[in-house]
Design a protein around this motif. Structure first.
Motif, PDB file in Angstrom:
ATOM      1  N   VAL A 306      -8.067  10.134   2.175  1.00  0.00           N
ATOM      2  CA  VAL A 306      -7.184   9.043   2.600  1.00  0.00           C
ATOM      3  C   VAL A 306      -7.706   7.740   2.017  1.00  0.00           C
ATOM      4  N   ALA A 307      -6.790   6.899   1.564  1.00  0.00           N
ATOM      5  CA  ALA A 307      -7.164   5.578   1.062  1.00  0.00           C
ATOM      6  C   ALA A 307      -6.145   4.560   1.533  1.00  0.00           C
ATOM      7  N   ASP A 308      -6.611   3.378   1.915  1.00  0.00           N
ATOM      8  CA  ASP A 308      -5.733   2.251   2.231  1.00  0.00           C
ATOM      9  C   ASP A 308      -5.876   1.236   1.107  1.00  0.00           C
ATOM     10  N   VAL A 309      -4.794   1.032   0.355  1.00  0.00           N
ATOM     11  CA  VAL A 309      -4.827   0.124  -0.797  1.00  0.00           C
ATOM     12  C   VAL A 309      -3.852  -1.023  -0.552  1.00  0.00           C
ATOM     13  N   THR A 310      -4.012  -2.088  -1.292  1.00  0.00           N
ATOM     14  CA  THR A 310      -3.103  -3.220  -1.156  1.00  0.00           C
ATOM     15  C   THR A 310      -1.725  -2.859  -1.696  1.00  0.00           C
ATOM     16  N   VAL A 311      -0.733  -3.618  -1.257  1.00  0.00           N
ATOM     17  CA  VAL A 311       0.627  -3.390  -1.750  1.00  0.00           C
ATOM     18  C   VAL A 311       0.674  -3.596  -3.263  1.00  0.00           C
ATOM     19  N   ALA A 312      -0.058  -4.613  -3.741  1.00  0.00           N
ATOM     20  CA  ALA A 312      -0.076  -4.882  -5.184  1.00  0.00           C
ATOM     21  C   ALA A 312      -0.676  -3.708  -5.946  1.00  0.00           C
ATOM     22  N   ALA A 313      -1.760  -3.121  -5.426  1.00  0.00           N
ATOM     23  CA  ALA A 313      -2.381  -1.981  -6.102  1.00  0.00           C
ATOM     24  C   ALA A 313      -1.443  -0.786  -6.115  1.00  0.00           C
ATOM     25  N   ALA A 314      -0.766  -0.541  -5.004  1.00  0.00           N
ATOM     26  CA  ALA A 314       0.169   0.583  -4.945  1.00  0.00           C
ATOM     27  C   ALA A 314       1.322   0.381  -5.923  1.00  0.00           C
ATOM     28  N   ARG A 315       1.800  -0.871  -6.036  1.00  0.00           N
ATOM     29  CA  ARG A 315       2.893  -1.152  -6.969  1.00  0.00           C
ATOM     30  C   ARG A 315       2.419  -0.983  -8.404  1.00  0.00           C
ATOM     31  N   ARG A 316       1.199  -1.444  -8.684  1.00  0.00           N
ATOM     32  CA  ARG A 316       0.668  -1.340 -10.045  1.00  0.00           C
ATOM     33  C   ARG A 316       0.497   0.119 -10.467  1.00  0.00           C
ATOM     34  N   LEU A 317       0.052   0.968  -9.522  1.00  0.00           N
ATOM     35  CA  LEU A 317      -0.156   2.383  -9.823  1.00  0.00           C
ATOM     36  C   LEU A 317       1.151   3.167  -9.824  1.00  0.00           C
ATOM     37  N   ALA A 318       2.228   2.578  -9.249  1.00  0.00           N
ATOM     38  CA  ALA A 318       3.533   3.248  -9.167  1.00  0.00           C
ATOM     39  C   ALA A 318       3.387   4.651  -8.580  1.00  0.00           C
ATOM     40  N   LEU A 319       2.722   4.727  -7.421  1.00  0.00           N
ATOM     41  CA  LEU A 319       2.422   6.023  -6.825  1.00  0.00           C
ATOM     42  C   LEU A 319       3.660   6.665  -6.208  1.00  0.00           C
ATOM     43  N   ALA A 320       3.681   7.982  -6.275  1.00  0.00           N
ATOM     44  CA  ALA A 320       4.747   8.757  -5.651  1.00  0.00           C
ATOM     45  C   ALA A 320       4.166  10.092  -5.212  1.00  0.00           C
ATOM     46  N   SER A 321       4.776  10.704  -4.207  1.00  0.00           N
ATOM     47  CA  SER A 321       4.325  12.014  -3.740  1.00  0.00           C
ATOM     48  C   SER A 321       4.364  13.008  -4.897  1.00  0.00           C
ATOM     49  N   GLY A 322       3.304  13.796  -4.986  1.00  0.00           N
ATOM     50  CA  GLY A 322       3.193  14.778  -6.056  1.00  0.00           C
ATOM     51  C   GLY A 322       2.362  14.319  -7.236  1.00  0.00           C
ATOM     52  N   ASP A 323       2.053  13.015  -7.297  1.00  0.00           N
ATOM     53  CA  ASP A 323       1.227  12.502  -8.388  1.00  0.00           C
ATOM     54  C   ASP A 323      -0.225  12.951  -8.220  1.00  0.00           C
ATOM     55  N   ALA A 324      -0.901  13.139  -9.337  1.00  0.00           N
ATOM     56  CA  ALA A 324      -2.337  13.421  -9.327  1.00  0.00           C
ATOM     57  C   ALA A 324      -3.096  12.103  -9.441  1.00  0.00           C
ATOM     58  N   VAL A 325      -4.077  11.901  -8.577  1.00  0.00           N
ATOM     59  CA  VAL A 325      -4.856  10.674  -8.606  1.00  0.00           C
ATOM     60  C   VAL A 325      -6.335  11.008  -8.439  1.00  0.00           C
ATOM     61  N   HIS A 326      -7.181  10.063  -8.861  1.00  0.00           N
ATOM     62  CA  HIS A 326      -8.620  10.143  -8.622  1.00  0.00           C
ATOM     63  C   HIS A 326      -8.943   9.222  -7.441  1.00  0.00           C
ATOM     64  N   LEU A 327      -9.792   9.688  -6.571  1.00  0.00           N
ATOM     65  CA  LEU A 327     -10.176   8.870  -5.423  1.00  0.00           C
ATOM     66  C   LEU A 327     -11.690   8.789  -5.342  1.00  0.00           C
ATOM     67  N   THR A 328     -12.218   7.579  -5.371  1.00  0.00           N
ATOM     68  CA  THR A 328     -13.662   7.368  -5.277  1.00  0.00           C
ATOM     69  C   THR A 328     -13.979   6.450  -4.096  1.00  0.00           C
TER      70      THR A 328
END
Length: 341
Positions: A306-328
């Protein structure tokens, strides 16, 4: 041990909970809605009949093998979400009702009422009618009413949940004074209330105890899913390594202070705001399960992480369900410990 011992078995509600409270303890009973918390409180108060188990208050059995002691003779004080004051009685007479009903003289009841009102800093409200009180004032009077009867145990069932933030502060202060020196159970969904009032925490899920420990242990190093959610932490299982944890879902998180022997089952806790989500780079790879707003941030659930990111970061990453991401997560933000702490 004086204080409270209770084994509450309610078969129709699928509740089987054992709880002990020392003579000077306040134990917070927490869990999701429908977990059985209020059922436990109602059983201790004598409002619900046990199917099995037993309840002992201050060394006296009040429920179990013998005929149950009726609620008004258990010496249990109950403060619920709503004050439910008698509308036709003044504040002083509301608070004095319990002592008077138990057979004490009018003078004794008045003295008990004034003493209880003094504990919650509400003597000035004595002559007021309940309809003229604010929510916080009415709840402080309800606490005084419970104290005036001289309870051996105090049960607090979400006593501030119906109040606004400002009123909660004054009622919380009154509760802190009220519980001093007596065994108390606090049912709440408010971590601040737990920190302010409780010495121990019992976590209940689906009618069973799943975790217990000191307030610092449960809020700082939870071992149950609800305990982690309640304390605001993300909790993931894995295997201890020399530098942190190898996650069950693959990948690793480093910890600045690994203390567990490599190879053993461990848990890792971190705050979701410390996590960093990227499209590529280092860190475990997970598939995004959901994206949801949360307290001005965006909560990203990716696999078990689980990660809590800023709205700006989420918009920049253009995240959507099913996307593969790295979490550190920075090693200094990761706490690794054994499930038994």
């Amino acid at each position: 041990m004086t204080g409270l011992r209770a084994h509450v078995v309610l078969r129709d509600r699928d509740v089987d909970v054992t709880i002990e409270v020392g003579p000077d303890e306040c134990v917070a009973l927490v869990g999701p809605n429908g977990a059985g918390k209020s059922s436990v409180v109602e059983a201790i108060a004598g409002l619900v009949a046990l199917d099995a188990g037993g309840i002992e208050i201050d060394g006296r059995t009040v429920d179990g093998a013998r005929r149950p002691v009726p609620p008004h003779r258990r010496r249990v004080g109950l403060v619920a979400q709503r004050p439910d004051l008698f509308p036709n009685l003044s504040v002083a007479r509301n608070v004095g009702y319990g002592p008077r009903a138990s057979g004490r003289s009018g003078r004794e009841a008045r003295i008990a009422a004034q003493e209880a009102l003094a504990v919650v800093d509400a003597v000035g409200l004595s002559s007021r009618a309940p309809a003229t009180l604010s929510g916080g004032q009415a709840q402080r009077v309800a606490i005084a009413r419970a104290l005036a009867a001289g309870p051996a145990v105090l049960l607090l069932d979400e006593p501030t949940s119906a109040l606004d933030v400002e009123a909660r502060e004054s009622v919380r202060a009154a509760l802190g004074t009220a519980i001093a020196g007596r065994p108390s159970i606090l049912v709440t969904h408010d971590p601040i209330e737990v920190v302010a009032l409780a010495t121990r925490v019992v976590v209940v899920e689906r009618g069973r105890v799943v975790e217990t420990g000191t307030t610092a242990e449960v809020l700082g190093r939870p071992t149950s899913a609800f305990g982690a959610a309640f304390s605001g932490l993300a909790l993931v299982p894995g295997t201890a390594t020399g530098t942190g944890i190898a996650l069950d879902g693959g990948g690793e998180l480093a910890s600045a202070t690994p203390t567990e022997p490599p190879g053993g089952a461990v848990l890792a806790a971190y705050h979701p705001t410390a996590a960093v989500v990227t499209r590529d780079g280092d860190g475990p790879v997970r598939t995004v399960r959901s994206i949801e707003p949360r307290d001005g941030l965006v909560r990203v659930r990716a696999g078990e992480l689980v990660a809590d990111v800023t709205v700006a970061a989420a918009r920049r990453l253009a995240l959507a369900s099913g996307d593969a991401v790295h979490l550190t997560v920075p090693p200094g933000e990761v706490d690794v410990y054994a499930p038994g702490r």
